[in-house]
Design an enzyme around this catalytic site. Structure first.
Site, PDB file in Angstrom:
ATOM      1  N   GLY A 180      26.454  22.358  23.058  1.00 45.88           N
ATOM      2  CA  GLY A 180      27.202  23.312  24.252  1.00 45.88           C
ATOM      3  C   GLY A 180      28.339  23.820  23.644  1.00 45.88           C
ATOM      4  O   GLY A 180      28.632  24.032  22.500  1.00 45.88           O
ATOM      5  N   ASP A 231      33.263  13.114  21.879  1.00 43.77           N
ATOM      6  CA  ASP A 231      32.268  13.336  22.798  1.00 43.77           C
ATOM      7  C   ASP A 231      31.916  11.813  23.411  1.00 43.77           C
ATOM      8  O   ASP A 231      32.247  10.760  22.454  1.00 43.77           O
ATOM      9  CB  ASP A 231      30.948  13.883  22.247  1.00 43.77           C
ATOM     10  CG  ASP A 231      30.033  14.355  23.457  1.00 43.77           C
ATOM     11  OD1 ASP A 231      29.793  15.525  23.765  1.00 43.77           O
ATOM     12  OD2 ASP A 231      29.486  13.429  24.179  1.00 43.77           O
ATOM     13  N   ARG A 288      26.275  24.915  44.402  1.00 42.42           N
ATOM     14  CA  ARG A 288      27.200  24.503  43.614  1.00 42.42           C
ATOM     15  C   ARG A 288      28.580  24.144  44.348  1.00 42.42           C
ATOM     16  O   ARG A 288      29.468  24.203  43.915  1.00 42.42           O
ATOM     17  CB  ARG A 288      27.650  25.626  42.617  1.00 42.42           C
ATOM     18  CG  ARG A 288      26.550  25.892  41.645  1.00 42.42           C
ATOM     19  CD  ARG A 288      26.357  24.775  40.567  1.00 42.42           C
ATOM     20  NE  ARG A 288      25.249  24.949  39.700  1.00 42.42           N
ATOM     21  CZ  ARG A 288      23.847  24.714  39.661  1.00 42.42           C
ATOM     22  NH1 ARG A 288      23.547  24.355  40.904  1.00 42.42           N
ATOM     23  NH2 ARG A 288      23.115  25.165  39.143  1.00 42.42           N
ATOM     24  N   TYR A 301      30.499  21.105  42.341  1.00 35.70           N
ATOM     25  CA  TYR A 301      30.859  21.664  41.133  1.00 35.70           C
ATOM     26  C   TYR A 301      32.066  22.932  41.341  1.00 35.70           C
ATOM     27  O   TYR A 301      32.884  22.873  40.527  1.00 35.70           O
ATOM     28  CB  TYR A 301      29.581  22.293  40.346  1.00 35.70           C
ATOM     29  CG  TYR A 301      29.975  23.031  39.378  1.00 35.70           C
ATOM     30  CD1 TYR A 301      30.197  22.356  38.028  1.00 35.70           C
ATOM     31  CD2 TYR A 301      29.843  24.344  38.959  1.00 35.70           C
ATOM     32  CE1 TYR A 301      30.507  22.624  36.693  1.00 35.70           C
ATOM     33  CE2 TYR A 301      29.883  24.922  37.551  1.00 35.70           C
ATOM     34  CZ  TYR A 301      30.251  23.896  36.375  1.00 35.70           C
ATOM     35  OH  TYR A 301      30.454  24.530  35.286  1.00 35.70           O
ATOM     36  N   SER A 319      22.560  21.316  28.463  1.00 40.23           N
ATOM     37  CA  SER A 319      22.320  21.134  29.933  1.00 40.23           C
ATOM     38  C   SER A 319      21.899  22.246  30.915  1.00 40.23           C
ATOM     39  O   SER A 319      21.286  22.014  32.036  1.00 40.23           O
ATOM     40  CB  SER A 319      23.940  20.586  30.446  1.00 40.23           C
ATOM     41  OG  SER A 319      24.579  21.577  30.522  1.00 40.23           O
ATOM     42  N   ARG A 371      18.955  21.795  33.727  1.00 34.58           N
ATOM     43  CA  ARG A 371      19.140  22.411  35.133  1.00 34.58           C
ATOM     44  C   ARG A 371      17.868  23.235  35.221  1.00 34.58           C
ATOM     45  O   ARG A 371      17.425  23.245  36.561  1.00 34.58           O
ATOM     46  CB  ARG A 371      20.504  23.311  34.996  1.00 34.58           C
ATOM     47  CG  ARG A 371      21.652  22.358  35.305  1.00 34.58           C
ATOM     48  CD  ARG A 371      22.771  22.878  35.805  1.00 34.58           C
ATOM     49  NE  ARG A 371      23.344  24.035  34.941  1.00 34.58           N
ATOM     50  CZ  ARG A 371      23.958  23.718  33.835  1.00 34.58           C
ATOM     51  NH1 ARG A 371      24.333  22.606  33.553  1.00 34.58           N
ATOM     52  NH2 ARG A 371      24.751  24.919  33.260  1.00 34.58           N
ATOM     53  N   ARG A 409      20.852  36.365  37.514  1.00 40.50           N
ATOM     54  CA  ARG A 409      22.118  36.328  38.228  1.00 40.50           C
ATOM     55  C   ARG A 409      23.290  36.637  37.355  1.00 40.50           C
ATOM     56  O   ARG A 409      24.470  37.144  37.564  1.00 40.50           O
ATOM     57  CB  ARG A 409      22.454  34.908  38.973  1.00 40.50           C
ATOM     58  CG  ARG A 409      22.674  33.886  37.960  1.00 40.50           C
ATOM     59  CD  ARG A 409      22.990  32.564  38.635  1.00 40.50           C
ATOM     60  NE  ARG A 409      23.699  31.610  37.473  1.00 40.50           N
ATOM     61  CZ  ARG A 409      24.180  30.493  37.787  1.00 40.50           C
ATOM     62  NH1 ARG A 409      23.809  30.193  38.879  1.00 40.50           N
ATOM     63  NH2 ARG A 409      24.829  29.869  36.926  1.00 40.50           N
TER      64      ARG A 409
HETATM   65  N1  LIG Z   1      26.554  26.161  30.286  1.00 42.11           N
HETATM   66  C1  LIG Z   1      27.008  26.756  31.434  1.00 42.11           C
HETATM   67  O1  LIG Z   1      26.184  27.702  31.687  1.00 42.11           O
HETATM   68  C2  LIG Z   1      28.327  26.647  31.720  1.00 42.11           C
HETATM   69  C3  LIG Z   1      29.162  27.811  32.551  1.00 42.11           C
HETATM   70  C4  LIG Z   1      30.268  27.472  32.958  1.00 42.11           C
HETATM   71  C5  LIG Z   1      31.042  26.594  32.665  1.00 42.11           C
HETATM   72  N2  LIG Z   1      30.334  25.511  31.969  1.00 42.11           N
HETATM   73  C6  LIG Z   1      31.450  24.534  31.580  1.00 42.11           C
HETATM   74  O2  LIG Z   1      31.288  24.390  30.078  1.00 42.11           O
HETATM   75  C7  LIG Z   1      31.532  22.795  29.835  1.00 42.11           C
HETATM   76  C8  LIG Z   1      30.565  22.552  28.692  1.00 42.11           C
HETATM   77  O3  LIG Z   1      29.112  22.584  29.463  1.00 42.11           O
HETATM   78  P1  LIG Z   1      27.957  22.988  28.403  1.00 42.11           P
HETATM   79  O4  LIG Z   1      26.786  23.512  29.152  1.00 42.11           O
HETATM   80  O5  LIG Z   1      28.191  23.970  27.331  1.00 42.11           O
HETATM   81  O6  LIG Z   1      27.601  21.685  27.737  1.00 42.11           O
HETATM   82  P2  LIG Z   1      26.470  20.504  28.071  1.00 42.11           P
HETATM   83  O7  LIG Z   1      26.670  20.045  29.524  1.00 42.11           O
HETATM   84  O8  LIG Z   1      25.230  20.544  27.470  1.00 42.11           O
HETATM   85  O9  LIG Z   1      27.241  19.372  27.380  1.00 42.11           O
HETATM   86  C9  LIG Z   1      28.316  18.533  27.717  1.00 42.11           C
HETATM   87  C10 LIG Z   1      28.538  17.556  26.792  1.00 42.11           C
HETATM   88  O10 LIG Z   1      29.675  16.502  27.477  1.00 42.11           O
HETATM   89  C11 LIG Z   1      29.472  15.551  27.131  1.00 42.11           C
HETATM   90  N3  LIG Z   1      30.107  14.490  27.932  1.00 42.11           N
HETATM   91  C12 LIG Z   1      29.483  14.165  29.220  1.00 42.11           C
HETATM   92  N4  LIG Z   1      30.337  13.186  29.772  1.00 42.11           N
HETATM   93  C13 LIG Z   1      31.268  13.010  29.160  1.00 42.11           C
HETATM   94  C14 LIG Z   1      32.382  11.959  29.246  1.00 42.11           C
HETATM   95  N5  LIG Z   1      32.503  11.352  30.131  1.00 42.11           N
HETATM   96  N6  LIG Z   1      33.266  12.056  28.065  1.00 42.11           N
HETATM   97  C15 LIG Z   1      32.979  12.896  26.905  1.00 42.11           C
HETATM   98  N7  LIG Z   1      31.888  13.759  26.835  1.00 42.11           N
HETATM   99  C16 LIG Z   1      31.053  13.513  27.899  1.00 42.11           C
HETATM  100  C17 LIG Z   1      28.010  15.129  26.735  1.00 42.11           C
HETATM  101  O11 LIG Z   1      27.900  14.090  25.840  1.00 42.11           O
HETATM  102  C18 LIG Z   1      27.813  16.492  26.201  1.00 42.11           C
HETATM  103  O12 LIG Z   1      28.096  16.559  24.695  1.00 42.11           O
HETATM  104  C19 LIG Z   1      31.299  22.008  30.961  1.00 42.11           C
HETATM  105  O13 LIG Z   1      32.617  21.913  31.627  1.00 42.11           O
HETATM  106  C20 LIG Z   1      30.696  22.963  32.001  1.00 42.11           C
HETATM  107  O14 LIG Z   1      31.119  22.819  33.438  1.00 42.11           O
HETATM  108  C21 LIG Z   1      29.237  25.809  31.333  1.00 42.11           C
END
Ligand SMILES: NC(=O)c1ccc[n+]([C@@H]2O[C@H](COP(=O)([O-])OP(=O)(O)OC[C@H]3O[C@@H](n4cnc5c(N)ncnc54)[C@H](O)[C@@H]3O)[C@@H](O)[C@H]2O)c1
Length: 248
Positions: free
Chosen positions: A18, A38, A142, A145, A182, A186, A208
């Site tokens: 991600g 990670d 949310r 969150y 992720s 969802r 949205r």
């Molecule tokens: N995807 C979205 O739509 C979105 C939108 C807004 C914000 N975010 C934020 O961006 C960030 C990344 O989200 P994403 O959806 O791109 O990635 P993701 O959720 O698909 O991946 C998350 C990564 O975090 C790692 N992880 C989980 N628990 C961990 C821990 N305890 N220690 C270290 N690593 C850990 C997982 O192994 C995984 O590689 C998050 O903070 C999320 O809240 C995402």
């Protein structure tokens, strides 16, 4: 333009997939020495040219040991986060505490561990991944969150204010809905809960977004490169929306 992060050392949490992964890859492409971390080390394998380390940001001990091993860094990106689904009435203490531990306290841990060396050097850029959900916009289901991501913004501004005269900057990025593993999960979960198809659930996420599409992790990484680089040297304590108009 390449080489915007040449000579800089960066740590990225949750770089396995991600947004975190796209940021780690973009930093490498811009010439930084990148520690991609990670909790799931196997996910890091395909990242070219990065130094890869397993790091669970829920553990203060592990974060401190890692910071000691790495030494001074110029850039810290906190990308770890988890999306809890539900209202206040769906959120028990365990879910609340876990969300705050992973989404907020993890950043407290990494900043405490890496900031002293930044202060000693008199420079550093901290980039925290918040969200369009939280203090930017309230989003249904949310609750925990949104509360955590609002806290990330408060934490970011506080760090920026405390160290503004010491050469260390802190900024937050608020992504809209970004295609990521992720998000796919969802969408699957939403389809199950609402007894609809995955295509319909995906469309609900797309709907949205005023631009009519999901964002890409690379679009978030481009902003992270800017905030990490010296070209943003007059920018601190701010939230930066890359949200496809989510907050409009
Ligand atoms: N995807 C979205 O739509 C979105 C939108 C807004 C914000 N975010 C934020 O961006 C960030 C990344 O989200 P994403 O959806 O791109 O990635 P993701 O959720 O698909 O991946 C998350 C990564 O975090 C790692 N992880 C989980 N628990 C961990 C821990 N305890 N220690 C270290 N690593 C850990 C997982 O192994 C995984 O590689 C998050 O903070 C999320 O809240 C995402």
């Amino acid at each position: 333009m390449a080489g915007r992060l040449k000579g800089k050392v960066a740590v990225v949490t949750a770089a396995g997939q991600g947004i975190g992964r796209a940021i780690a890859e973009a930093f490498v492409a811009e010439g930084a020495t990148v520690w991609a971390t990670d909790k799931d080390a196997a996910l890091l394998e395909g990242i070219p040219k990065a130094k890869k380390r397993k790091l669970d940001v829920l553990s203060s001990k592990a974060v401190n040991a890692f910071a000691e091993k790495v030494g001074p860094v110029d850039i810290l990106v906190n990308a770890a986060g988890f999306v809890h689904h539900g209202t206040v009435l769906d959120t028990d203490d365990k879910a609340w505490d876990f969300s705050f531990d992973l989404n907020v306290k993890s950043m407290h841990r990494t900043i405490q561990a890496f900031l002293p060396a930044m202060l000693a050097k008199g420079s550093g850029s901290i980039v925290n991944i918040a969200s369009g959900a939280g203090s930017v916009r309230g989003i249904p289901n949310r609750y925990a969150y949104g509360a955590t991501k609002a806290a990330v913004i408060g934490l970011t501004k506080a760090v920026a204010a405390d160290y503004i005269k010491k050469g260390v900057r802190a900024n937050a990025i608020c992504p809209g809905t970004i295609q990521s593993p992720s998000l796919d999960q969802r969408i699957k979960d939403l389809a199950q809960v609402t007894k609809t198809t995955e295509a319909a659930a995906r469309q609900a996420f797309i709907d949205r977004q005023p631009m009519g599409r999901l964002g890409t992790a690379e679009e978030i990484a481009a902003l992270a490169v800017y905030l990490a680089a010296d070209e943003s040297s007059y920018t601190t304590g701010q939230i930066h929306l890359a949200d496809g108009g989510f907050a409009l």
